[in-house]
Design an enzyme around this catalytic site. Sequence first.
Site, PDB file in Angstrom:
ATOM      1  N   GLY A  47       0.870  -1.175   0.000  1.00 46.11           N
ATOM      2  CA  GLY A  47       0.000   0.000   0.000  1.00 46.11           C
ATOM      3  C   GLY A  47       0.902   1.219   0.000  1.00 46.11           C
ATOM      4  N   THR A  48       0.467   2.309  -0.582  1.00 41.81           N
ATOM      5  CA  THR A  48       1.411   3.394  -0.779  1.00 41.81           C
ATOM      6  C   THR A  48       1.219   4.613   0.121  1.00 41.81           C
ATOM      7  OG1 THR A  48       0.163   3.748  -2.779  1.00 41.81           O
ATOM      8  CG2 THR A  48       2.285   2.711  -3.007  1.00 41.81           C
TER       9      THR A  48
END
Lengths: 270, 230
Positions: A47-48
């Site tokens: 996830g960023t």
Amino acid sequence: MNDERWLNLFNEYANSSFMEALRRQSPHLLPGAEPRPETPDVAAPHGTTVLAMRYRDGVIMAGDRQATAGYQVASRRIEKIFKADDLSGVGIAGAAGPAMEMAKLFQTELEHYEKVEGDNLSLEGKANKLGQMIRMNLQAAMMGLAVVPIFAGFDEKAGVGRLFKYDITGGRYEEKDYDAQGSGSKDARDSLKKLWRRDMARDEALRCALEALFDAADEDVGTGGPDLVRGIFPTVKTITRSGFGEVAEDEVRRVCESIAGDRTKSERGA
Amino acid sequence: MPLPYYVSPEQMMKDKAEYARKGIARGRSIVTLEYRDGILLVAENPSSLLHKVSEIYDRIAFAGVGKYNEFENLRIAGIRHADIKGYSYSRGDVTAKALANAYSQALGNIFTQDIKPFEVEVLVAEVADDNGAKSEIYHILYDGTIEDEHNYAAMGGQADEIRRFLKDHYQNGMSLEESLQLGVRALSVTQNKTLSERDLEVAVLDRSKERRKFRRIPPEALSQLLGTAK
């Protein structure tokens, strides 16, 4: 009855932790229970960018929707901001699988405590609990599967929104104003540094959060921007005295379009 | 030389059952009623802090009568069971039926194997979703006997009389207000005073709520519903 026996009974009863119950009954379900490979070939989805900031009524949390594995888009629609309980939320960054598992465990832990005790944990207590969970993941973190969430909530006692960031060892740090986490976090923070003001109203705060995600998506290859073709927009949640609320997708879309419009016209460097 | 004493198994079970029943009969009662939007639980309980009725899971509630420390233990075991099951499968897989069976096993085992049986009766209620499914109410006795009840249930000291009263007065599709008033009347049947909101602990499984259906009704709201608000 000997001392040890009643002491064990006492401890067994006086325990309101779901994780403890899980450890006794089904330890294989705890994260970090399985041995991990020595040299991981990690292309696991990550996830960023997630962020949290204070505003007038409490805190606002936002996250982009992309999961990235190496140079590939792993998923375009993942959800990164989870409701932890009525008054708090957790935003996940890092290895998506373990992070979502951690969020689920954390939610269950809080609900379990609430049901057993008939009372909520303090915000401080919740933040510490999450830190302990991150520490349990340390071994996996050393092998490239780090989970570094942001935790934010409304502190009923103090009557304010508060937010906490973590490092991979479970270290817990309270942030006063805003913070971002994940691969695009530096860009998001840079953006917030310029845009964030104390006691912003909800609309301003929403726009500020989305501007920051816009900038993160602009600079960081891993972070997904608003996807006008597929109609995918960041998720934004607010946590105030009256609870955990979701900002409707339509509203997020309108603000994103307005930001995009302003940047198109603008004579700044986008 | 003293004779080794012998007690027939029948006698032993009878004694234990009598012991448990006596303990339960000393306690106050609880009624449960299905109403239009869910399930209502009304307990006679002068304490506002030590609960007899509580939440187990999204659609499941628990009620216990008898010895507090014993049903409190069962309550926590139930929450653990439900949370672990929901965590390892999914929230929808947690059912009152499985929980009631687990309670029945536990109480049955304690009754036959321990010297002192538990002096409790517990109730597990699950509210159905709107799609026409039936709500479920299970009543588990001190010896592990399990019964599934329809529309209403009563347990505790004067349960038989209360049940008779409810049988005569229960109607389908009552509002929360009506069912609460009926529940309180049922609890008052065996006593010569009327119960006020201070003597009551009331909670509902409200199907109109999101996810977690359990909701306590605080004293102020209670006096409004009972029509005794000043």
